[in-house]
Design a protein around this motif. Structure first.
Motif, mmCIF file in Angstrom:
data_model
loop_
_atom_site.group_PDB
_atom_site.id
_atom_site.type_symbol
_atom_site.label_atom_id
_atom_site.label_comp_id
_atom_site.label_asym_id
_atom_site.label_seq_id
_atom_site.Cartn_x
_atom_site.Cartn_y
_atom_site.Cartn_z
ATOM 1 N N LEU A 2 0.826 -1.207 0.000
ATOM 2 C CA LEU A 2 0.000 0.000 0.000
ATOM 3 C C LEU A 2 0.863 1.261 0.000
ATOM 4 N N ARG A 3 2.011 1.222 0.696
ATOM 5 C CA ARG A 3 2.911 2.376 0.696
ATOM 6 C C ARG A 3 3.491 2.614 -0.696
ATOM 7 N N VAL A 4 3.884 1.534 -1.372
ATOM 8 C CA VAL A 4 4.406 1.663 -2.741
ATOM 9 C C VAL A 4 3.319 2.217 -3.657
ATOM 10 N N ARG A 5 2.094 1.694 -3.510
ATOM 11 C CA ARG A 5 0.979 2.173 -4.349
ATOM 12 C C ARG A 5 0.738 3.667 -4.111
ATOM 13 N N SER A 6 0.815 4.084 -2.853
ATOM 14 C CA SER A 6 0.614 5.499 -2.522
ATOM 15 C C SER A 6 1.686 6.371 -3.154
ATOM 16 N N THR A 7 2.937 5.903 -3.103
ATOM 17 C CA THR A 7 4.044 6.671 -3.666
ATOM 18 C C THR A 7 3.919 6.800 -5.181
ATOM 19 N N THR A 54 1.155 6.591 -6.975
ATOM 20 C CA THR A 54 0.014 7.469 -7.248
ATOM 21 C C THR A 54 0.413 8.928 -7.074
ATOM 22 N N GLN A 55 1.197 9.210 -6.023
ATOM 23 C CA GLN A 55 1.643 10.581 -5.792
ATOM 24 C C GLN A 55 2.529 11.078 -6.925
ATOM 25 N N CYS A 56 3.380 10.182 -7.467
ATOM 26 C CA CYS A 56 4.234 10.565 -8.601
ATOM 27 C C CYS A 56 3.399 10.954 -9.823
ATOM 28 N N PHE A 57 2.352 10.166 -10.096
ATOM 29 C CA PHE A 57 1.464 10.509 -11.229
ATOM 30 C C PHE A 57 0.817 11.866 -10.992
ATOM 31 N N ARG A 58 0.341 12.095 -9.778
ATOM 32 C CA ARG A 58 -0.313 13.371 -9.474
ATOM 33 C C ARG A 58 0.662 14.539 -9.658
ATOM 34 N N ASP A 59 1.874 14.398 -9.082
ATOM 35 C CA ASP A 59 2.854 15.472 -9.186
ATOM 36 C C ASP A 59 3.175 15.798 -10.637
ATOM 37 N N HIS A 60 3.303 14.750 -11.471
ATOM 38 C CA HIS A 60 3.619 14.955 -12.886
ATOM 39 C C HIS A 60 2.519 15.757 -13.576
ATOM 40 N N PHE A 61 1.270 15.320 -13.403
ATOM 41 C CA PHE A 61 0.176 15.991 -14.109
ATOM 42 C C PHE A 61 -0.089 17.381 -13.562
ATOM 43 N N PHE A 62 0.078 17.569 -12.254
ATOM 44 C CA PHE A 62 -0.092 18.913 -11.692
ATOM 45 C C PHE A 62 0.974 19.862 -12.244
ATOM 46 N N SER A 63 2.205 19.334 -12.398
ATOM 47 C CA SER A 63 3.285 20.174 -12.922
ATOM 48 C C SER A 63 3.051 20.564 -14.358
ATOM 49 N N CYS A 64 2.215 19.764 -15.065
ATOM 50 C CA CYS A 64 1.894 20.061 -16.465
ATOM 51 C C CYS A 64 0.634 20.932 -16.598
ATOM 52 N N GLY A 65 0.075 21.344 -15.466
ATOM 53 C CA GLY A 65 -1.087 22.236 -15.508
ATOM 54 C C GLY A 65 -2.429 21.537 -15.499
ATOM 55 N N TYR A 66 -2.437 20.210 -15.257
ATOM 56 C CA TYR A 66 -3.706 19.497 -15.230
ATOM 57 C C TYR A 66 -4.358 19.629 -13.853
ATOM 58 N N TYR A 67 -5.664 19.353 -13.804
ATOM 59 C CA TYR A 67 -6.409 19.320 -12.543
ATOM 60 C C TYR A 67 -7.019 17.942 -12.366
ATOM 61 N N GLU A 68 -7.169 17.518 -11.133
ATOM 62 C CA GLU A 68 -7.743 16.191 -10.858
ATOM 63 C C GLU A 68 -9.259 16.350 -10.715
#
Length: 278
Positions: free
Chosen positions: A257-262, A264-278
């Motif tokens: 679960l910790r690996v899955r969380s990490t 998921t966070q990497c995907f979020r950080d990438h898309f947020f840095s590209c200007g996307y919104y969740e």
């Protein structure tokens, strides 16, 4: 041939029981012609006590399905039955003695009182992942008993879990002889007080240190047997799913679960840095 078996509360059986070495089963059989036992001993154990019902075994004669068990076979089966009865009686006696001894020990343990020594330095409440900086100091750590091992009457090892890491803890003398120490089980909630000490050379422990306890408190007692009573290596998948809240407390599932969380966070950080919104 009809089978008539009547069983009372004391396991008395009357009628006929069937035994087949070729097609019978001591696990799944019920002693009928369709589902015979595999051994005469199982039939006698099923009957419970004398007088035993008539035991039928596979006949050696051509064209005959069943024959009454021979006197020699029955004699041997009765000898085996008596040995089993003596073994069971001895086991029950030992269990009764063990229970009596345990109850006596528990009563004696209630007289042992442990207290927080006021002459010791005030214990600071610290999370496990921050304990390295507290080596040599007296701390207080709250958590769940992840693993528990008793070594004789005067020593007990607890691996504590608080969600941030694991901590090996050592309790000695009265700390493990008191009533709570005897009934403590895994997944119980405790507060441990003591000094953080590096483990000796050649020894291993989470974080490279352990807690030498001088006092502890039981916050909440888990049911007897703890998590091992619900889940073990042989637990079926449906049992694991029904106790998912217990499964995720284990080291393997929690790491997944910790690996899955990490990730998921990497995907979020990438898309947020590209200007996307969740």
């Amino acid at each position: 041939m009809a089978t008539e078996i009547t069983k009372g509360v004391d396991q008395v059986s009357v009628g006929e029981l069937y035994v087949s070495d070729k097609s019978g089963s001591d696990q799944d059989g019920d002693g009928s012609e369709d589902k015979p036992f595999k051994t005469p001993l199982k039939a006698l154990l099923f009957a419970g006590k004398e007088p035993f019902p008539t035991i039928y075994v596979e006949s050696q004669k051509e064209g005959e399905r069943w024959a009454v068990i021979s006197k020699t076979q029955m004699k041997n089966a009765k000898k085996a039955f008596n040995r089993e009865q003596m073994k069971n009686d001895s086991k029950e006696k030992k269990e009764a003695e063990d229970n009596e001894r345990r109850e006596k020990n528990l009563e004696e343990a209630k007289k042992i009182v442990i207290e927080n020594d006021p002459s010791l330095p005030e214990a600071e409440a610290v999370k496990i992942h921050k304990l390295e900086a507290k080596r040599g100091q007296r701390v207080k750590v709250f958590g769940w008993v992840h693993r528990l091992r008793r070594q004789g009457k005067n020593l007990m090892f607890i691996v504590l879990r608080d969600g941030t890491g694991f901590l090996q803890s050592v309790l000695s003398d009265k700390l493990c002889q008191c009533y709570n120490g005897l009934v403590l089980s895994t997944e119980s909630t405790v507060a441990l007080y003591g000094t953080i000490t590096p483990v000796p050379d050649g020894k291993q422990a989470p974080g490279g240190h352990e807690l030498h306890c001088d006092f502890w408190e039981l916050v909440g007692l888990a049911p007897a047997g703890g998590a091992d009573n619900l889940l073990n290596e042989e637990s079926d998948v449906d049992v694991q799913l029904n106790n998912r809240h217990m499964m995720i407390r284990g080291e393997n599932v929690s790491k997944i679960l910790r690996v899955r969380s990490t990730v998921t966070q990497c995907f979020r950080d990438h898309f947020f840095s590209c200007g996307y919104y969740e």
